[in-house]
Design a protein around this motif. Structure first.
Motif, mmCIF file in Angstrom:
data_model
loop_
_atom_site.group_PDB
_atom_site.id
_atom_site.type_symbol
_atom_site.label_atom_id
_atom_site.label_comp_id
_atom_site.label_asym_id
_atom_site.label_seq_id
_atom_site.Cartn_x
_atom_site.Cartn_y
_atom_site.Cartn_z
ATOM 1 N N GLY A 1 33.937 48.759 66.896
ATOM 2 C CA GLY A 1 33.944 50.131 66.401
ATOM 3 C C GLY A 1 34.795 50.360 65.176
ATOM 4 N N ASN A 2 35.651 49.391 64.793
ATOM 5 C CA ASN A 2 36.487 49.556 63.597
ATOM 6 C C ASN A 2 35.662 49.311 62.342
ATOM 7 O OD1 ASN A 2 38.617 50.085 65.270
ATOM 8 N ND2 ASN A 2 39.621 48.098 64.986
ATOM 9 N N CYS A 3 35.952 50.073 61.312
ATOM 10 C CA CYS A 3 35.244 49.966 60.031
ATOM 11 C C CYS A 3 36.194 49.377 58.998
ATOM 12 C CB CYS A 3 34.738 51.338 59.582
ATOM 13 S SG CYS A 3 33.810 51.314 58.039
ATOM 14 N N VAL B 1 28.530 42.218 62.732
ATOM 15 C CA VAL B 1 28.781 43.553 62.193
ATOM 16 C C VAL B 1 27.474 44.340 62.206
ATOM 17 C CG1 VAL B 1 30.732 42.869 60.750
ATOM 18 C CG2 VAL B 1 28.399 42.737 59.844
ATOM 19 N N HIS B 2 27.607 45.657 61.990
ATOM 20 C CA HIS B 2 26.457 46.548 61.841
ATOM 21 C C HIS B 2 26.859 47.687 60.906
ATOM 22 C CE1 HIS B 2 28.781 48.631 64.978
ATOM 23 N NE2 HIS B 2 28.144 49.739 64.614
ATOM 24 N N PRO C 1 27.176 54.467 51.915
ATOM 25 C CA PRO C 1 27.298 54.527 53.382
ATOM 26 C C PRO C 1 26.676 53.299 54.034
ATOM 27 C CG PRO C 1 25.513 55.927 52.657
ATOM 28 C CD PRO C 1 26.167 55.408 51.402
ATOM 29 N N GLY C 2 26.935 53.147 55.324
ATOM 30 C CA GLY C 2 26.308 52.064 56.076
ATOM 31 C C GLY C 2 24.812 52.285 56.173
ATOM 32 N N ALA C 3 24.017 51.323 55.701
ATOM 33 C CA ALA C 3 22.568 51.507 55.610
ATOM 34 C C ALA C 3 21.784 50.444 56.350
ATOM 35 C CB ALA C 3 22.136 51.513 54.134
ATOM 36 N N MET C 4 22.320 49.269 56.567
ATOM 37 C CA MET C 4 21.588 48.190 57.211
ATOM 38 C C MET C 4 22.097 47.979 58.632
ATOM 39 S SD MET C 4 21.166 45.361 54.158
ATOM 40 C CE MET C 4 22.924 45.184 53.888
ATOM 41 N N CYS C 5 21.184 47.543 59.499
ATOM 42 C CA CYS C 5 21.501 47.216 60.898
ATOM 43 C C CYS C 5 22.044 48.455 61.631
ATOM 44 C CB CYS C 5 22.501 46.063 60.986
ATOM 45 S SG CYS C 5 21.935 44.535 60.203
ATOM 46 N N ARG C 6 21.188 49.479 61.725
ATOM 47 C CA ARG C 6 21.582 50.704 62.413
ATOM 48 C C ARG C 6 20.708 51.009 63.618
ATOM 49 N NH1 ARG C 6 22.395 55.032 57.565
ATOM 50 N NH2 ARG C 6 20.255 55.496 58.220
ATOM 51 N N ALA C 7 19.620 50.261 63.833
ATOM 52 C CA ALA C 7 18.749 50.503 64.983
ATOM 53 C C ALA C 7 19.344 49.872 66.240
ATOM 54 C CB ALA C 7 17.352 49.941 64.712
ATOM 55 N N ALA C 8 18.759 50.214 67.386
ATOM 56 C CA ALA C 8 19.280 49.743 68.664
ATOM 57 C C ALA C 8 19.173 48.226 68.770
ATOM 58 C CB ALA C 8 18.503 50.390 69.807
ATOM 59 N N GLY D 1 30.861 44.750 65.536
ATOM 60 C CA GLY D 1 30.098 44.831 66.769
ATOM 61 C C GLY D 1 28.601 44.925 66.540
ATOM 62 N N GLU D 2 27.885 44.928 67.639
ATOM 63 C CA GLU D 2 26.423 45.040 67.647
ATOM 64 C C GLU D 2 26.032 46.418 68.139
ATOM 65 O OE1 GLU D 2 22.605 42.929 69.940
ATOM 66 O OE2 GLU D 2 24.690 42.400 70.420
ATOM 67 N N VAL D 3 24.977 46.982 67.598
ATOM 68 C CA VAL D 3 24.529 48.302 68.017
ATOM 69 C C VAL D 3 24.098 48.243 69.479
ATOM 70 C CG1 VAL D 3 22.944 50.203 67.531
ATOM 71 C CG2 VAL D 3 23.798 48.771 65.668
ATOM 72 N N GLY D 4 24.468 49.269 70.245
ATOM 73 C CA GLY D 4 24.156 49.303 71.662
ATOM 74 C C GLY D 4 22.705 49.633 71.947
#
Length: 443
Positions: free
Chosen positions: A294-296, A308-309, A318-325, A361-364
């Motif tokens: 969860g740290n950025c 990372v995600h 902003p964060g644009a890649m790797c945002r899907a579940a 981390g990985e998206v939940g």
């Protein structure tokens, strides 16, 4: 001509008007009917009731003949004695199917969620072991099961109670907050129904669906300092879940994409502008504390090989890649200046600025791809309308149309004549920031 209705005198009644459903016994016959009390009901007073004869409808009219001209004498709670209006001896007895306090008809629920017998035996066994000071054994079966569904692992599998629930399955959501979102962090989504500003359909198969609120997710993470995870929430606009953060310094709330392993009560931080220098006499922040879920951080502050995600593409983006579940990326190479190499979810290797941001981390919600809706109605609730196959259309509306269930050996095409299968979707010159394109990766 309609049958005339006569008043019934009601003795021993109450004070509140109501509607009762009576069961009248006469001559060994049983009938069902409805009696409307005009004035007062059956607790402690005298009133009048209206009846109607001749019909055996179970819900609308009295089901016994000769109900008119009868007087009701209260004998005991829950029963009444019918007597003729001219004062003759009682001849019929009608038990009232209502309480003495209220004669209102109640529609009872058809199913109550009760604990099953295996669950009851299991909890009794656990209590017995707890009294002996022992821990219960690990269960390999479903953790929760009732008449409608069962939980296996992290999936909620519905039972074939109806045809729509026969194949339905979805990830469990017991850990998510069931209430609404923070209103000042959301705004209403305007549905277009697939139409542009002139009213013409530009996207087929869109329309309907329930109303939604778009959550304002913080993809920048510019606010430094510790943030506490208040709760986890679902997002109807994306496959990933959200985590509500509270700034411990200002008590401001914000949403972020919830990575796997992030639970309420945990503390996350953002070092988007860089890791601060330690004060005189203080030790620098350990690396293991920075590399927490969860740290950025900036990519150049993250070790090689970290998952990372929410990866940014430039310094202030902003964060644009790797945002899907269930998606994530892995850092393959980094440096103090220049570009880093990151392998994204599609196995494509990209070059990203080392000053861009990334979240550990990985998206939940990684089981989202196992979801089966089970029926077309749920698809309609999501805002999608039915689509017609091209082979079922006429040749005027689609290249596959016409004939008898055959497209005539022609290659698959869109309604506008474009090839839809077997042609290159990546056109143009090769991008300089792509080291290994996804279509060239050996799978």
């Amino acid at each position: 001509m309609p049958v005339p209705r006569h008043p019934l005198r009601l003795l021993g009644g109450g004070h509140a008007p109501a509607v009762a459903r009576d069961s009248v016994r006469a001559g060994g016959l049983m009938g069902m009917g409805k009696v409307a009390l005009q004035g007062e009901s059956t607790v402690g007073g005298e009133g009048f009731a209206w009846g109607c004869r001749g019909s055996k409808n179970l819900w609308t009219r009295a089901g016994q003949r000769g109900l008119e001209g009868q007087r009701v004498l209260g004998s005991r709670p829950g029963h009444a004695t019918l007597q003729s209006y001219d004062g003759r001896q009682p001849t019929r007895i009608a038990p009232l199917l209502a309480t003495t306090a209220c004669l209102k008809q109640v529609r009872y629920k058809t199913y109550y969620k009760r604990m099953t017998k295996p669950q009851k035996r299991w909890f009794q066994y656990v209590e017995k072991l707890a009294a002996q000071g022992k821990s219960p054994p690990e269960r390999t079966g479903p953790l929760l099961e009732n008449k409608f569904f069962k939980v296996v692992g992290d999936m909620k599998i519905h039972k074939p109670v109806t045809n729509g629930s026969r194949h339905r399955r979805e990830p469990t959501r017991f850990h998510l907050y069931e209430g609404g979102c923070i209103k000042r962090l959301a705004f209403r989504k305007n549905h277009t129904g697939g139409r542009n500003n002139t009213g013409r359909i530009t996207v087929r198969g869109r329309g309907g669906g329930y109303k939604r609120l778009i959550r304002e997710v913080d993809f920048y993470r510019n606010v430094p300092g510790p943030h506490e995870v208040v709760r986890l929430e679902p997002d109807p606009n994306r496959s990933a879940e959200l985590a509500l953060l509270r700034n411990l310094a200002t008590n401001e709330f914000s949403y972020i994409i919830r990575p796997a392993g992030l639970d309420p009560g945990m503390i996350v931080q953002s070092w988007r502008s860089g890791i601060p220098e330690p004060r005189p006499g203080e030790e620098p922040i350990p690396k293991y504390k920075m590399i927490q879920v969860g740290n950025c951080l900036r990519i150049k502050d993250i070790p090689v090989g970290t998952i990372v995600h929410c990866i940014g593409k430039s310094r202030d983006a902003p964060g644009a890649m790797c945002r899907a579940a269930g998606t994530s990326g892995q850092i393959l190479h980094t440096a103090d200046t220049g570009y880093a190499q990151i392998r994204v979810q599609s196995k494509e290797v990209r070059m990203v600025s080392v000053n861009a941001c990334a979240t550990i981390g990985e998206v939940g919600n990684k089981n989202h791809h196992l979801t089966v809706l089970g029926k077309a109605g749920l698809r309609r609730h999501m805002g999608f309308r039915p689509k017609v196959r091209g082979i079922a259309m006429s040749p005027v509306h689609h290249p596959h149309g016409g004939g008898r269930k055959s497209k005539g050996g022609r290659p698959p095409r869109s309604p506008w004549g474009w090839l839809t299968k077997g042609w290159r979707t990546v056109r143009g010159r090769r991008k300089w920031y792509i080291i290994t394109p996804h279509w060239k990766v050996e799978r």
